[in-house]
Design an enzyme around this catalytic site. Structure first.
Site, short mmCIF file in Angstrom:
data_model
loop_
_atom_site.label_atom_id
_atom_site.label_comp_id
_atom_site.label_asym_id
_atom_site.label_seq_id
_atom_site.Cartn_x
_atom_site.Cartn_y
_atom_site.Cartn_z
CG ASP A 13 -1.89 1.05 1.32
OD1 ASP A 13 -1.79 2.01 0.53
OD2 ASP A 13 -2.80 0.96 2.17
CG ASP A 114 -3.10 3.77 -3.04
OD1 ASP A 114 -3.98 2.92 -3.21
OD2 ASP A 114 -3.12 4.60 -2.10
CD GLU A 115 -4.92 -0.93 -0.72
OE1 GLU A 115 -5.27 -0.11 0.11
OE2 GLU A 115 -5.57 -1.95 -1.02
#
Length: 373
Positions: A13, A114-115
């Site tokens: 993350d 973003d993960e």
DNA sequence: AATACCGGCGAGT
DNA sequence: TCATACTCGCCGGTATT
């Protein structure tokens, strides 16, 4: 070969991603409060905070907060930086990071900009200490190549790895081995469980369930009765760290574009507003080589209620003109029957959505090159 | 009775 | 006080077969 059903999953993350990306682009703002904003264009400062760096968060700035309120919160900090979103820039950084991650295991799943998750059962031969070392390596590589910190969680499935990653942010590395799953979860507030938001916390409380331990021991029939046959068991699974969902890329199911109107309206130039939205969606469908089987509209009313209308179309399409046409028609009937009963239907934001996506079959269907700018 | 479709809602980034 | 832009998944109601 795979190691039975004992999996090792890593969740990566990226920390305060948009704001950190801005710090990478312009390191001189590091240490200042950085607020990445979605300016809606109604007034100079109208809009919401997308995300902020930890300097701003410590001072009380939160995602989703009105920009006006964030400005007020940071009024005593003249060095605070308010920046507009630069999605193309974040996309390109994200794609670099995802390339790094993808190289670590074929079992890869990007879950947001973003993960991402990695199933590293094979790579580590089921050994969590080796996964921990791999986690260190991944963090070092992302830092070296993109100058970004991230938070990494390792667990026996996606659910636990995600909550492990969440448990130490920013710049964390957290390992939760199978034997520690329940103790780890038991320490969390019930609302910290993935998938359990404010509304669910409220409902659970009404059922006398206020802790993770209580949820893990709750009667599954009671949960199913109040939350449904799927969500009920899922809630209890969350409290027990049970998750059998594989780490694998899921195909895209829908695209949408939405904008805030200059002012609340019940009548507007459909063509004017819908055109650019449809153009973007058409371009995106082309980009992904997909066709939409359904076209829909989204209206957020002056009271901030979301209303949607969807229509399944005969022949899947990527044509801008058809998206505009169907969306216009849906808006017409929306305003027509929405107004009939009581009062004016004032709309604040409007959007267009394409769903039911499918890869085009190699049937002869004239490609709509006309729409290509 | 099973499946499809639709609109609302909740959650997440 | 003001309140973005997306994506995904589930639920319940209703229509279709």
């Amino acid at each position: 070969m795979s190691i039975g059903s004992n999996r090792v999953v890593i969740c990566v993350d990226l920390d305060y991603f948009y704001a950190q990306s801005e710090e990478v682009r312009n390191p001189s703002i590091k240490g200042k409060p950085v607020v990445v904003c979605v300016f809606s264009g109604r007034t100079e400062i109208s809009g919401a905070v997308s995300t902020s760096n930890y300097v701003a968060r410590r001072l009380g700035v939160r995602s989703g907060m009105p920009i006006a309120l964030a400005k007020k919160t940071l009024a005593r900090y003249p060095d605070a930086v308010f920046l507009p979103m630069d999605t193309d820039y974040y996309d390109s950084i994200s794609s670099n990071v995802m390339d790094i991650l993808r190289s670590k295991s074929p079992a890869f799943e990007q879950s947001s900009i973003d993960e991402a998750y990695l199933d590293v059962s094979n790579e580590t031969e089921g050994d969590f200490s080796r996964a921990y070392e791999l986690g260190k390596k991944i963090r070092a590589e992302i830092l070296e190549r993109e100058k970004l910190t991230c938070s990494v969680g390792i667990g026996p499935n996606k659910l636990v790895s995600k909550m492990a990653a969440d448990s130490k942010k920013p710049d964390g590395l957290t390992l939760v081995v199978p034997g520690e799953v329940q103790p780890f979860l038991n320490k969390l507030e019930i609302g910290k469980l993935f998938g359990i938001g404010p509304k669910t916390v409220e409902k659970l409380h009404e059922l006398g369930i206020g802790t993770v331990v209580q949820l893990a021991q709750a009667d599954i029939r009671v949960l199913s009765e109040h939350f449904g046959e799927k969500l009920g068991p899922q809630l209890r699974d969350a409290a027990m760290g049970v998750d059998d969902n594989p780490v694998q890329e899921r195909g895209v199911e829908q695209f949408s574009r939405i904008v805030t109107l200059k002012r609340d309206s019940n009548i507007f130039d459909f063509q004017d507003v819908l055109e650019p939205l449809a153009a973007d969606l058409s371009k995106k469908l082309l980009e992904y080589n997909m066709l939409a089987g359904s076209i829909g509209i989204i209206a957020i009313t002056a009271e901030l209620k979301t209303k949607t209308r969807t229509r399944k179309i005969e022949n899947s399409t990527d044509s801008k003109a058809e998206i505009v046409h169907v969306a216009s028609s849906l808006f017409e009937s929306f305003f027509a029957d929405g107004n009939s009963s009581h009062g004016d239907l004032m709309v604040r934001r409007i959007g267009v959505r394409v769903s039911n996506l499918a890869k085009p079959t190699k049937d002869k269907k004239e490609p709509s090159l006309v729409d290509f700018l």
